[in-house]
Design an enzyme around this catalytic site. Sequence first.
Site, PDB file in Angstrom:
ATOM      1  N   SER A  64       0.835  -1.199   0.000  1.00 36.70           N
ATOM      2  CA  SER A  64       0.000   0.000   0.000  1.00 36.70           C
ATOM      3  C   SER A  64       0.868   1.247   0.000  1.00 36.70           C
ATOM      4  O   SER A  64       2.082   1.183   0.215  1.00 36.70           O
ATOM      5  CB  SER A  64      -0.892   0.009   1.241  1.00 36.70           C
ATOM      6  OG  SER A  64      -0.097   0.298   2.369  1.00 36.70           O
ATOM      7  N   LYS A  65       0.212   2.355  -0.224  1.00 38.72           N
ATOM      8  CA  LYS A  65       0.903   3.639  -0.219  1.00 38.72           C
ATOM      9  C   LYS A  65       1.549   3.862   1.144  1.00 38.72           C
ATOM     10  O   LYS A  65       2.647   4.395   1.246  1.00 38.72           O
ATOM     11  CB  LYS A  65      -0.130   4.728  -0.512  1.00 38.72           C
ATOM     12  CG  LYS A  65       0.414   6.119  -0.485  1.00 38.72           C
ATOM     13  CD  LYS A  65      -0.631   7.055  -1.024  1.00 38.72           C
ATOM     14  CE  LYS A  65      -0.313   8.500  -0.801  1.00 38.72           C
ATOM     15  NZ  LYS A  65       0.201   8.872   0.491  1.00 38.72           N
ATOM     16  N   ARG A  66       0.864   3.403   2.177  1.00 33.47           N
ATOM     17  CA  ARG A  66       1.399   3.578   3.536  1.00 33.47           C
ATOM     18  C   ARG A  66       2.723   2.823   3.744  1.00 33.47           C
ATOM     19  O   ARG A  66       3.588   3.281   4.450  1.00 33.47           O
ATOM     20  CB  ARG A  66       0.364   3.164   4.578  1.00 33.47           C
ATOM     21  CG  ARG A  66      -0.344   4.384   5.186  1.00 33.47           C
ATOM     22  CD  ARG A  66      -1.509   3.990   6.025  1.00 33.47           C
ATOM     23  NE  ARG A  66      -2.605   3.510   5.199  1.00 33.47           N
ATOM     24  CZ  ARG A  66      -3.227   2.343   5.358  1.00 33.47           C
ATOM     25  NH1 ARG A  66      -2.877   1.535   6.311  1.00 33.47           N
ATOM     26  NH2 ARG A  66      -4.226   2.021   4.573  1.00 33.47           N
TER      27      ARG A  66
END
Length: 504
Positions: free
Chosen positions: A261-263
Amino acid sequence: MEKVRVRFAPSPTGPLHLGGARTALYDYLFAKHNGGDFVLRIEDTDTQRFVPGAEDYIMESLEWIGMIPDESPKHGGPYGPYRQSERRDIYDRYTEQILKTDFAYMAFDTAEELDAIRAEYEARGEVFAYNYETRQRLRNSIALSQEEVQKLLDEKVPYVIRFKMPFDRVINLEDIIRGKFSVNTNTLDDKVLVKNDGMPTYHFANIIDDHEMKITHVIRGEEWLPSMALHILLYEAMGWQAPEFAHLSLILKPEGKGKLSKRDGDKFGFPVFPLNFTDPATGNVSRGYREDGYLPEAFINMVALLGWSPANDREILSMEEMIQEFDLHKVHKAGARFSVEKAKWFNQQYLQKLSNEEILPEFQKILAENHISIPENQALSIIGVMKERATFIKDIYQEGLFFFQKPETYNEKASKKAWGETTGELMTELIAKLETAHFTPEDIKHTLHELAEEKGLGMGKVMMPLRLALVGELKGPDVPDLICILGKEECISRLNLAISKFSS
Ligand code: GLU
Protein backbone atom coordinates in the site's frame (compact mmCIF):
# COMPACT_ATOMS: atom_id res chain seq x y z
CA MET A 1 -6.82 -14.51 -37.00
CA GLU A 2 -8.33 -11.52 -35.35
CA LYS A 3 -5.93 -8.78 -34.33
CA VAL A 4 -4.98 -8.84 -30.65
CA ARG A 5 -6.27 -5.74 -28.90
CA VAL A 6 -5.61 -5.10 -25.24
CA ARG A 7 -6.74 -2.17 -23.19
CA PHE A 8 -5.55 -0.58 -20.01
CA ALA A 9 -8.64 0.87 -18.36
CA PRO A 10 -7.76 2.86 -15.25
CA SER A 11 -10.21 4.98 -13.34
CA PRO A 12 -8.87 8.48 -12.78
CA THR A 13 -9.28 8.27 -9.02
CA GLY A 14 -5.66 9.01 -8.12
CA PRO A 15 -2.11 8.34 -9.25
CA LEU A 16 -1.17 5.08 -10.90
CA HIS A 17 0.38 2.82 -8.27
CA LEU A 18 2.88 0.00 -8.84
CA GLY A 19 0.11 -2.54 -9.39
CA GLY A 20 -1.52 -0.33 -12.01
CA ALA A 21 1.80 0.27 -13.72
CA ARG A 22 2.38 -3.48 -13.85
CA THR A 23 -1.08 -4.12 -15.29
CA ALA A 24 -0.43 -1.50 -17.96
CA LEU A 25 2.95 -3.07 -18.70
CA TYR A 26 1.60 -6.60 -19.06
CA ASP A 27 -1.21 -5.24 -21.26
CA TYR A 28 1.39 -3.55 -23.39
CA LEU A 29 3.83 -6.47 -23.54
CA PHE A 30 1.10 -8.92 -24.43
CA ALA A 31 -0.31 -6.64 -27.14
CA LYS A 32 3.09 -5.95 -28.68
CA HIS A 33 4.26 -9.56 -28.41
CA ASN A 34 1.27 -10.49 -30.52
CA GLY A 35 1.64 -7.63 -32.95
CA GLY A 36 -1.52 -6.10 -31.54
CA ASP A 37 -2.81 -2.76 -30.27
CA PHE A 38 -2.49 -1.24 -26.83
CA VAL A 39 -5.44 0.96 -25.96
CA LEU A 40 -5.81 3.38 -23.06
CA ARG A 41 -9.40 3.89 -21.94
CA ILE A 42 -10.26 6.18 -19.08
CA GLU A 43 -13.06 4.75 -16.95
CA ASP A 44 -14.47 7.87 -15.40
CA THR A 45 -18.11 6.99 -14.81
CA ASP A 46 -17.72 7.29 -11.06
CA THR A 47 -17.84 11.06 -10.77
CA GLN A 48 -17.64 10.96 -6.98
CA ARG A 49 -14.20 9.42 -6.98
CA PHE A 50 -12.87 11.52 -9.85
CA VAL A 51 -9.56 13.22 -9.06
CA PRO A 52 -8.55 16.15 -11.26
CA GLY A 53 -5.15 15.65 -12.84
CA ALA A 54 -5.24 11.86 -12.48
CA GLU A 55 -5.76 11.24 -16.20
CA ASP A 56 -2.83 13.45 -17.19
CA TYR A 57 -0.76 11.73 -14.53
CA ILE A 58 -1.58 8.31 -15.98
CA MET A 59 -0.70 9.47 -19.49
CA GLU A 60 2.55 11.04 -18.34
CA SER A 61 3.49 7.87 -16.45
CA LEU A 62 2.93 5.71 -19.52
CA GLU A 63 5.01 8.13 -21.58
CA TRP A 64 7.83 8.14 -19.03
CA ILE A 65 7.94 4.36 -19.10
CA GLY A 66 7.86 4.36 -22.90
CA MET A 67 4.50 2.71 -23.42
CA ILE A 68 2.74 4.96 -25.87
CA PRO A 69 -0.83 3.78 -26.45
CA ASP A 70 -1.91 3.16 -30.02
CA GLU A 71 -5.28 4.65 -29.09
CA SER A 72 -6.14 6.89 -26.14
CA PRO A 73 -8.00 10.09 -25.21
CA LYS A 74 -4.84 11.97 -26.17
CA HIS A 75 -4.06 10.13 -29.41
CA GLY A 76 -7.60 9.34 -30.51
CA GLY A 77 -8.30 6.29 -32.67
CA PRO A 78 -11.02 4.52 -34.63
CA TYR A 79 -13.03 3.40 -31.59
CA GLY A 80 -13.21 6.65 -29.63
CA PRO A 81 -14.05 8.53 -27.61
CA TYR A 82 -11.69 6.88 -25.12
CA ARG A 83 -13.16 8.50 -22.02
CA GLN A 84 -16.27 6.77 -20.73
CA SER A 85 -17.86 10.05 -19.71
CA GLU A 86 -17.99 10.94 -23.42
CA ARG A 87 -19.64 7.71 -24.54
CA ARG A 88 -23.08 8.22 -23.08
CA ASP A 89 -24.98 7.89 -26.38
CA ILE A 90 -23.35 4.50 -26.99
CA TYR A 91 -24.35 3.29 -23.51
CA ASP A 92 -27.92 4.58 -23.95
CA ARG A 93 -28.32 2.37 -27.00
CA TYR A 94 -27.25 -0.72 -25.13
CA THR A 95 -29.24 0.15 -22.03
CA GLU A 96 -32.32 0.02 -24.20
CA GLN A 97 -31.17 -3.27 -25.68
CA ILE A 98 -30.47 -5.08 -22.42
CA LEU A 99 -33.79 -3.94 -20.95
CA LYS A 100 -35.52 -5.87 -23.70
CA THR A 101 -33.83 -9.10 -22.63
CA ASP A 102 -34.59 -11.25 -19.64
CA PHE A 103 -31.28 -10.26 -18.07
CA ALA A 104 -32.20 -6.84 -16.74
CA TYR A 105 -34.95 -5.09 -14.86
CA MET A 106 -35.81 -1.71 -13.41
CA ALA A 107 -35.54 -1.21 -9.66
CA PHE A 108 -37.26 1.73 -8.01
CA ASP A 109 -36.10 1.14 -4.43
CA THR A 110 -34.74 4.29 -2.86
CA ALA A 111 -31.44 4.38 -1.02
CA GLU A 112 -33.38 4.87 2.24
CA GLU A 113 -35.53 1.81 1.60
CA LEU A 114 -32.49 -0.32 0.89
CA ASP A 115 -30.68 1.02 3.96
CA ALA A 116 -33.66 0.08 6.11
CA ILE A 117 -33.73 -3.46 4.72
CA ARG A 118 -30.00 -3.78 5.19
CA ALA A 119 -30.37 -2.71 8.82
CA GLU A 120 -33.18 -5.24 9.37
CA TYR A 121 -30.96 -8.04 8.06
CA GLU A 122 -28.07 -6.87 10.15
CA ALA A 123 -30.21 -6.87 13.28
CA ARG A 124 -30.88 -10.54 12.61
CA GLY A 125 -27.18 -11.17 12.07
CA GLU A 126 -27.65 -11.63 8.34
CA VAL A 127 -26.33 -9.86 5.28
CA PHE A 128 -28.74 -8.46 2.74
CA ALA A 129 -28.18 -9.09 -0.94
CA TYR A 130 -30.36 -7.92 -3.82
CA ASN A 131 -30.67 -11.30 -5.53
CA TYR A 132 -32.88 -14.19 -6.69
CA GLU A 133 -34.23 -14.61 -3.17
CA THR A 134 -35.05 -11.01 -2.33
CA ARG A 135 -35.89 -9.37 -5.66
CA GLN A 136 -39.45 -10.70 -5.57
CA ARG A 137 -40.12 -8.69 -2.41
CA LEU A 138 -38.61 -5.40 -3.55
CA ARG A 139 -39.80 -2.50 -5.64
CA ASN A 140 -38.83 -3.51 -9.15
CA SER A 141 -40.26 -4.42 -12.51
CA ILE A 142 -40.11 -8.13 -11.65
CA ALA A 143 -42.12 -7.89 -8.43
CA LEU A 144 -44.55 -5.14 -9.49
CA SER A 145 -47.34 -5.46 -12.03
CA GLN A 146 -46.98 -3.84 -15.43
CA GLU A 147 -49.49 -1.15 -14.44
CA GLU A 148 -47.62 -0.33 -11.26
CA VAL A 149 -44.38 -0.05 -13.19
CA GLN A 150 -46.00 2.17 -15.81
CA LYS A 151 -47.38 4.38 -13.09
CA LEU A 152 -43.94 4.83 -11.53
CA LEU A 153 -42.48 5.60 -14.93
CA ASP A 154 -45.24 8.13 -15.63
CA GLU A 155 -44.53 9.76 -12.29
CA LYS A 156 -40.87 9.91 -13.28
CA VAL A 157 -39.79 8.01 -10.20
CA PRO A 158 -36.05 7.41 -10.60
CA TYR A 159 -34.89 3.87 -11.10
CA VAL A 160 -31.72 1.91 -11.61
CA ILE A 161 -31.31 -1.02 -13.95
CA ARG A 162 -30.14 -4.22 -12.34
CA PHE A 163 -28.75 -7.40 -13.81
CA LYS A 164 -31.09 -10.31 -13.26
CA MET A 165 -28.66 -12.97 -12.16
CA PRO A 166 -29.90 -16.32 -13.51
CA PHE A 167 -31.05 -18.79 -10.88
CA ASP A 168 -28.79 -21.67 -9.88
CA ARG A 169 -26.55 -21.83 -12.90
CA VAL A 170 -22.97 -23.01 -12.78
CA ILE A 171 -20.78 -20.73 -14.83
CA ASN A 172 -17.59 -22.36 -16.04
CA LEU A 173 -14.80 -19.88 -16.37
CA GLU A 174 -11.28 -19.96 -17.67
CA ASP A 175 -8.55 -17.54 -16.79
CA ILE A 176 -5.28 -17.62 -18.74
CA ILE A 177 -3.21 -17.40 -15.55
CA ARG A 178 -5.43 -19.22 -13.08
CA GLY A 179 -6.93 -21.93 -15.24
CA LYS A 180 -10.47 -23.25 -14.95
CA PHE A 181 -12.93 -22.59 -12.14
CA SER A 182 -16.66 -22.36 -11.74
CA VAL A 183 -19.13 -20.15 -9.91
CA ASN A 184 -22.74 -20.81 -8.98
CA THR A 185 -24.89 -17.82 -9.86
CA ASN A 186 -26.75 -18.09 -6.56
CA THR A 187 -23.64 -16.71 -4.86
CA LEU A 188 -23.88 -13.53 -6.93
CA ASP A 189 -26.18 -10.55 -6.53
CA ASP A 190 -28.14 -8.44 -8.99
CA LYS A 191 -25.59 -5.74 -9.69
CA VAL A 192 -26.68 -2.27 -10.75
CA LEU A 193 -25.86 -1.83 -14.44
CA VAL A 194 -27.25 1.66 -14.96
CA LYS A 195 -27.54 4.30 -12.26
CA ASN A 196 -30.62 6.42 -11.80
CA ASP A 197 -29.03 9.24 -13.76
CA GLY A 198 -28.83 6.95 -16.77
CA MET A 199 -25.07 6.52 -16.56
CA PRO A 200 -23.84 2.91 -16.64
CA THR A 201 -21.82 1.51 -13.76
CA TYR A 202 -18.34 0.09 -14.23
CA HIS A 203 -19.58 -3.41 -15.09
CA PHE A 204 -21.88 -2.42 -17.91
CA ALA A 205 -19.75 0.33 -19.42
CA ASN A 206 -16.71 -1.94 -19.23
CA ILE A 207 -18.18 -4.79 -21.26
CA ILE A 208 -19.83 -2.44 -23.74
CA ASP A 209 -16.54 -0.71 -24.36
CA ASP A 210 -14.53 -3.91 -24.56
CA HIS A 211 -17.00 -5.14 -27.16
CA GLU A 212 -17.18 -1.86 -29.09
CA MET A 213 -13.41 -1.44 -29.01
CA LYS A 214 -12.88 -5.01 -30.21
CA ILE A 215 -10.81 -5.95 -27.19
CA THR A 216 -9.61 -9.56 -27.45
CA HIS A 217 -7.84 -9.94 -24.09
CA VAL A 218 -8.65 -8.44 -20.73
CA ILE A 219 -5.59 -8.41 -18.47
CA ARG A 220 -6.27 -6.77 -15.13
CA GLY A 221 -5.80 -6.98 -11.37
CA GLU A 222 -7.14 -9.90 -9.34
CA GLU A 223 -9.58 -7.60 -7.55
CA TRP A 224 -11.73 -8.03 -10.67
CA LEU A 225 -11.74 -11.83 -10.60
CA PRO A 226 -15.01 -11.94 -8.59
CA SER A 227 -16.65 -9.88 -11.37
CA MET A 228 -15.64 -12.24 -14.13
CA ALA A 229 -18.75 -14.42 -13.95
CA LEU A 230 -20.99 -11.36 -14.15
CA HIS A 231 -19.04 -10.05 -17.12
CA ILE A 232 -19.28 -13.38 -18.95
CA LEU A 233 -23.04 -13.39 -18.34
CA LEU A 234 -23.31 -9.81 -19.56
CA TYR A 235 -21.64 -10.83 -22.82
CA GLU A 236 -24.15 -13.65 -23.07
CA ALA A 237 -27.03 -11.28 -22.37
CA MET A 238 -25.89 -8.95 -25.12
CA GLY A 239 -25.24 -11.81 -27.54
CA TRP A 240 -21.56 -10.93 -27.84
CA GLN A 241 -18.45 -13.04 -27.77
CA ALA A 242 -16.48 -12.49 -24.58
CA PRO A 243 -12.78 -11.67 -24.68
CA GLU A 244 -10.24 -13.88 -22.92
CA PHE A 245 -9.36 -12.98 -19.36
CA ALA A 246 -6.18 -12.96 -17.27
CA HIS A 247 -6.20 -11.73 -13.69
CA LEU A 248 -2.89 -10.65 -12.17
CA SER A 249 -2.01 -11.39 -8.57
CA LEU A 250 -1.29 -8.77 -6.01
CA ILE A 251 1.99 -7.04 -5.39
CA LEU A 252 2.80 -7.79 -1.75
CA LYS A 253 4.42 -5.81 1.03
CA PRO A 254 8.21 -6.18 1.43
CA GLU A 255 7.67 -8.62 4.31
CA GLY A 256 5.59 -10.77 1.97
CA LYS A 257 2.17 -10.60 3.62
CA GLY A 258 -0.67 -8.36 2.49
CA LYS A 259 -1.09 -5.98 -0.39
CA LEU A 260 1.54 -3.32 -0.93
CA SER A 261 0.00 0.00 0.00
CA LYS A 262 0.90 3.64 -0.22
CA ARG A 263 1.40 3.58 3.54
CA ASP A 264 4.12 0.91 3.19
CA GLY A 265 5.92 3.28 0.87
CA ASP A 266 5.71 6.09 3.40
CA LYS A 267 6.73 3.77 6.22
CA PHE A 268 9.76 2.23 4.52
CA GLY A 269 10.67 5.29 2.50
CA PHE A 270 10.24 4.06 -1.06
CA PRO A 271 7.92 5.29 -3.80
CA VAL A 272 4.85 3.31 -4.84
CA PHE A 273 4.03 5.61 -7.75
CA PRO A 274 5.92 6.11 -11.04
CA LEU A 275 5.95 9.91 -10.74
CA ASN A 276 5.48 12.39 -7.93
CA PHE A 277 1.81 13.09 -7.35
CA THR A 278 0.35 16.07 -5.59
CA ASP A 279 -3.05 15.32 -4.13
CA PRO A 280 -5.22 18.22 -5.31
CA ALA A 281 -7.42 17.97 -2.22
CA THR A 282 -4.74 17.98 0.47
CA GLY A 283 -1.64 19.24 -1.34
CA ASN A 284 0.21 16.16 -0.05
CA VAL A 285 2.99 14.98 -2.33
CA SER A 286 3.56 11.28 -2.86
CA ARG A 287 7.03 10.33 -4.04
CA GLY A 288 7.61 8.96 -7.50
CA TYR A 289 10.29 6.70 -8.94
CA ARG A 290 11.17 9.29 -11.57
CA GLU A 291 11.84 12.03 -9.04
CA ASP A 292 13.69 9.59 -6.78
CA GLY A 293 16.18 9.19 -9.59
CA TYR A 294 15.18 5.88 -11.14
CA LEU A 295 15.77 5.37 -14.83
CA PRO A 296 12.55 4.43 -16.64
CA GLU A 297 14.20 1.33 -18.15
CA ALA A 298 15.20 0.11 -14.68
CA PHE A 299 11.80 0.89 -13.21
CA ILE A 300 9.93 -1.00 -15.86
CA ASN A 301 12.31 -3.97 -15.79
CA MET A 302 11.80 -4.18 -12.03
CA VAL A 303 8.02 -3.93 -12.39
CA ALA A 304 7.96 -6.59 -15.13
CA LEU A 305 9.63 -9.13 -12.88
CA LEU A 306 7.07 -8.64 -10.10
CA GLY A 307 5.15 -11.75 -11.02
CA TRP A 308 6.68 -12.89 -14.28
CA SER A 309 9.75 -15.07 -14.86
CA PRO A 310 11.36 -14.86 -18.28
CA ALA A 311 13.16 -17.94 -19.60
CA ASN A 312 16.48 -18.93 -17.97
CA ASP A 313 15.70 -16.65 -15.03
CA ARG A 314 17.06 -13.71 -16.95
CA GLU A 315 16.71 -10.51 -15.00
CA ILE A 316 17.94 -7.67 -17.16
CA LEU A 317 15.72 -7.20 -20.17
CA SER A 318 15.09 -4.22 -22.38
CA MET A 319 11.55 -3.36 -23.41
CA GLU A 320 12.22 -5.01 -26.79
CA GLU A 321 13.43 -8.19 -25.11
CA MET A 322 10.47 -8.22 -22.75
CA ILE A 323 8.09 -7.87 -25.70
CA GLN A 324 9.82 -10.81 -27.40
CA GLU A 325 9.70 -13.02 -24.33
CA PHE A 326 6.45 -12.10 -22.66
CA ASP A 327 4.14 -15.01 -22.02
CA LEU A 328 0.99 -14.74 -19.91
CA HIS A 329 1.27 -18.41 -19.10
CA LYS A 330 4.51 -17.68 -17.25
CA VAL A 331 2.88 -15.05 -15.05
CA HIS A 332 2.71 -16.31 -11.47
CA LYS A 333 -0.50 -17.18 -9.68
CA ALA A 334 0.99 -16.25 -6.33
CA GLY A 335 1.51 -12.68 -5.20
CA ALA A 336 4.84 -10.99 -5.90
CA ARG A 337 6.80 -9.56 -2.98
CA PHE A 338 8.09 -6.07 -3.56
CA SER A 339 11.68 -5.33 -2.59
CA VAL A 340 13.16 -1.87 -2.67
CA GLU A 341 16.68 -3.35 -2.57
CA LYS A 342 15.89 -5.16 -5.77
CA ALA A 343 14.51 -1.96 -7.29
CA LYS A 344 17.79 -0.21 -6.45
CA TRP A 345 19.78 -3.10 -7.85
CA PHE A 346 17.98 -2.73 -11.16
CA ASN A 347 18.75 0.96 -11.25
CA GLN A 348 22.40 0.35 -10.48
CA GLN A 349 22.59 -2.20 -13.30
CA TYR A 350 21.02 0.17 -15.80
CA LEU A 351 23.13 3.10 -14.70
CA GLN A 352 26.27 1.10 -15.48
CA LYS A 353 25.03 0.54 -19.00
CA LEU A 354 24.78 4.25 -19.72
CA SER A 355 27.70 6.07 -21.28
CA ASN A 356 29.16 9.06 -19.46
CA GLU A 357 27.67 11.28 -22.14
CA GLU A 358 24.20 9.84 -21.54
CA ILE A 359 24.47 10.55 -17.83
CA LEU A 360 25.86 14.05 -18.36
CA PRO A 361 22.64 16.08 -18.81
CA GLU A 362 21.06 14.78 -15.60
CA PHE A 363 24.33 15.17 -13.72
CA GLN A 364 24.69 18.75 -14.96
CA LYS A 365 21.17 19.44 -13.79
CA ILE A 366 22.08 18.29 -10.29
CA LEU A 367 25.24 20.39 -10.38
CA ALA A 368 23.25 23.44 -11.46
CA GLU A 369 20.76 22.89 -8.65
CA ASN A 370 23.71 22.95 -6.29
CA HIS A 371 25.19 26.06 -7.92
CA ILE A 372 28.23 24.24 -9.18
CA SER A 373 29.63 25.11 -12.53
CA ILE A 374 32.45 23.01 -13.95
CA PRO A 375 33.62 22.38 -17.50
CA GLU A 376 31.87 19.61 -19.37
CA ASN A 377 34.97 17.45 -19.76
CA GLN A 378 35.55 17.59 -16.00
CA ALA A 379 31.96 16.54 -15.35
CA LEU A 380 32.40 13.64 -17.77
CA SER A 381 35.57 12.53 -16.00
CA ILE A 382 33.83 12.63 -12.62
CA ILE A 383 30.99 10.52 -13.99
CA GLY A 384 33.57 8.11 -15.40
CA VAL A 385 35.29 7.45 -12.11
CA MET A 386 32.23 7.57 -9.83
CA LYS A 387 29.62 5.74 -11.89
CA GLU A 388 30.72 2.25 -10.92
CA ARG A 389 29.90 2.82 -7.25
CA ALA A 390 26.63 4.68 -7.89
CA THR A 391 23.06 3.40 -7.77
CA PHE A 392 21.55 6.72 -8.84
CA ILE A 393 22.97 9.63 -10.81
CA LYS A 394 22.56 11.77 -7.72
CA ASP A 395 25.02 9.42 -5.91
CA ILE A 396 27.72 10.55 -8.31
CA TYR A 397 27.24 14.04 -6.94
CA GLN A 398 26.73 13.09 -3.30
CA GLU A 399 29.58 10.59 -3.15
CA GLY A 400 31.80 12.93 -5.11
CA LEU A 401 31.27 16.12 -3.13
CA PHE A 402 35.04 16.35 -2.58
CA PHE A 403 35.45 17.17 -6.26
CA PHE A 404 33.68 20.46 -5.68
CA GLN A 405 34.96 21.54 -2.29
CA LYS A 406 38.23 21.41 -0.41
CA PRO A 407 38.19 19.30 2.76
CA GLU A 408 37.12 21.39 5.74
CA THR A 409 38.09 18.71 8.23
CA TYR A 410 40.12 15.54 8.04
CA ASN A 411 38.74 12.27 9.30
CA GLU A 412 40.43 11.71 12.65
CA LYS A 413 41.06 8.02 12.41
CA ALA A 414 42.29 8.33 8.85
CA SER A 415 44.59 11.20 9.84
CA LYS A 416 46.21 9.12 12.55
CA LYS A 417 46.78 6.32 10.15
CA ALA A 418 47.93 8.38 7.18
CA TRP A 419 49.81 11.40 8.44
CA GLY A 420 53.09 11.00 10.35
CA GLU A 421 55.89 13.27 11.54
CA THR A 422 57.62 13.46 8.19
CA THR A 423 54.58 13.42 5.94
CA GLY A 424 54.54 17.19 5.57
CA GLU A 425 58.01 17.13 4.04
CA LEU A 426 57.09 14.27 1.77
CA MET A 427 54.04 16.12 0.51
CA THR A 428 56.10 19.25 -0.07
CA GLU A 429 58.40 17.21 -2.27
CA LEU A 430 55.38 15.85 -4.05
CA ILE A 431 54.18 19.38 -4.74
CA ALA A 432 57.48 20.13 -6.39
CA LYS A 433 57.10 17.09 -8.60
CA LEU A 434 53.51 17.93 -9.47
CA GLU A 435 54.56 21.39 -10.59
CA THR A 436 56.33 19.89 -13.56
CA ALA A 437 54.34 16.69 -13.97
CA HIS A 438 52.22 15.83 -16.92
CA PHE A 439 48.61 15.44 -15.76
CA THR A 440 47.55 12.12 -17.19
CA PRO A 441 46.73 9.19 -14.87
CA GLU A 442 49.65 7.19 -16.32
CA ASP A 443 52.20 9.97 -15.78
CA ILE A 444 50.88 10.80 -12.33
CA LYS A 445 51.10 7.16 -11.33
CA HIS A 446 54.66 7.14 -12.53
CA THR A 447 55.44 10.32 -10.56
CA LEU A 448 54.01 8.84 -7.36
CA HIS A 449 55.99 5.62 -7.78
CA GLU A 450 59.12 7.63 -8.45
CA LEU A 451 58.65 9.57 -5.22
CA ALA A 452 58.06 6.42 -3.17
CA GLU A 453 61.13 4.81 -4.68
CA GLU A 454 63.38 7.79 -4.10
CA LYS A 455 62.32 7.89 -0.47
CA GLY A 456 62.48 4.15 -0.01
CA LEU A 457 58.82 4.11 1.08
CA GLY A 458 55.97 1.77 0.31
CA MET A 459 53.28 3.18 -2.00
CA GLY A 460 50.81 3.38 0.88
CA LYS A 461 52.93 5.93 2.66
CA VAL A 462 52.56 8.26 -0.32
CA MET A 463 49.03 7.42 -1.36
CA MET A 464 47.29 7.59 1.99
CA PRO A 465 48.28 11.12 3.05
CA LEU A 466 47.79 12.29 -0.49
CA ARG A 467 44.26 10.93 -0.57
CA LEU A 468 43.59 12.37 2.86
CA ALA A 469 44.75 15.80 1.70
CA LEU A 470 42.63 15.69 -1.42
CA VAL A 471 39.44 14.11 -0.02
CA GLY A 472 39.55 14.59 3.74
CA GLU A 473 39.20 10.86 4.31
CA LEU A 474 40.47 7.61 2.86
CA LYS A 475 37.84 7.10 0.20
CA GLY A 476 37.22 8.07 -3.37
CA PRO A 477 38.36 6.92 -6.79
CA ASP A 478 41.91 5.97 -7.81
CA VAL A 479 44.34 8.66 -6.69
CA PRO A 480 45.87 9.32 -10.14
CA ASP A 481 42.35 9.76 -11.58
CA LEU A 482 41.42 12.03 -8.73
CA ILE A 483 44.54 14.15 -9.23
CA CYS A 484 43.94 14.53 -12.94
CA ILE A 485 40.33 15.54 -12.48
CA LEU A 486 41.11 18.08 -9.77
CA GLY A 487 43.97 19.52 -11.82
CA LYS A 488 47.36 20.83 -10.84
CA GLU A 489 46.37 24.03 -9.12
CA GLU A 490 43.64 22.50 -6.99
CA CYS A 491 45.77 19.52 -5.95
CA ILE A 492 48.65 21.71 -4.89
CA SER A 493 46.31 24.01 -3.02
CA ARG A 494 44.75 21.08 -1.14
CA LEU A 495 48.18 19.63 -0.32
CA ASN A 496 49.32 22.97 1.07
CA LEU A 497 46.14 23.21 3.11
CA ALA A 498 46.73 19.78 4.64
CA ILE A 499 50.40 20.49 5.30
CA SER A 500 49.56 23.65 7.19
CA LYS A 501 46.65 22.02 9.09
CA PHE A 502 48.73 19.06 10.22
CA SER A 503 51.80 21.09 11.09
CA SER A 504 49.87 23.33 13.47
N1 GLU B 1 -11.55 0.77 -14.20
C1 GLU B 1 -11.13 -0.48 -13.65
C2 GLU B 1 -9.96 -0.20 -12.72
O1 GLU B 1 -9.55 0.91 -12.58
C3 GLU B 1 -10.73 -1.39 -14.78
C4 GLU B 1 -10.85 -2.83 -14.49
C5 GLU B 1 -10.72 -3.63 -15.76
O2 GLU B 1 -9.62 -3.61 -16.34
O3 GLU B 1 -11.68 -4.21 -16.20
O4 GLU B 1 -9.43 -1.08 -12.08
